[in-house]
Motif scaffolding. Structure first.
Motif, short mmCIF file in Angstrom:
data_model
loop_
_atom_site.label_atom_id
_atom_site.label_comp_id
_atom_site.label_asym_id
_atom_site.label_seq_id
_atom_site.Cartn_x
_atom_site.Cartn_y
_atom_site.Cartn_z
N ASN A 120 9.52 6.50 5.78
CA ASN A 120 8.38 7.37 6.07
C ASN A 120 7.09 6.55 6.11
N ILE A 121 6.71 6.13 7.30
CA ILE A 121 5.51 5.30 7.48
C ILE A 121 4.25 6.07 7.09
N THR A 122 4.21 7.36 7.38
CA THR A 122 3.04 8.17 7.05
C THR A 122 2.81 8.18 5.54
N MET B 278 7.00 -4.90 4.51
CA MET B 278 6.91 -3.79 3.59
C MET B 278 7.26 -2.48 4.31
N SER B 279 6.71 -2.29 5.51
CA SER B 279 6.97 -1.03 6.20
C SER B 279 8.36 -0.97 6.80
N TYR B 280 9.04 -2.11 6.95
CA TYR B 280 10.39 -2.09 7.52
C TYR B 280 11.38 -1.45 6.56
N GLY B 281 11.15 -1.54 5.26
CA GLY B 281 12.07 -0.98 4.28
C GLY B 281 11.83 0.49 4.01
N ARG B 282 10.75 1.01 4.51
CA ARG B 282 10.41 2.42 4.27
C ARG B 282 10.76 3.27 5.48
#
Length: 81
Positions: free
Chosen positions: A7-9, A1-5
């Motif tokens: 802005n991790i924050t 999920m976070s790989y496609g975003r």
């Protein structure tokens, strides 16, 4: 999920966690795969960690058995007095 975003924050804020926590989870996922989240907050252990835990348990059990035998020897002496 976070790989496609990008802005991790922002993603962390949406999920209600901190960005460092997301990075930690991602690192654990890379190391252990999907088994990292088996539920109940238990981490997936590597084979080496599992073997170490089993050996530590066996050692602890052997120590308890030894203590029981020592107490029994004191309670039931050899000569039956």
């Amino acid at each position: 999920m976070s790989y496609g975003r990008t802005n991790i924050t922002e993603l962390a804020r949406e999920l209600g966690v901190t960005a460092p926590q997301l990075y930690k989870w991602r690192k654990e996922f890379e190391e252990f795969g999907e088994g990292i989240f088996p539920g109940k907050g238990n981490l997936k252990l590597s084979q080496k960690q599992e073997k170490t835990n089993k050996l530590e348990k066996r050692l602890n059990d052997a120590g308890l058995e030894r203590d029981i035998v020592k107490k029994a020897i004191r309670i039931f002496p050899k000569n039956g007095r």
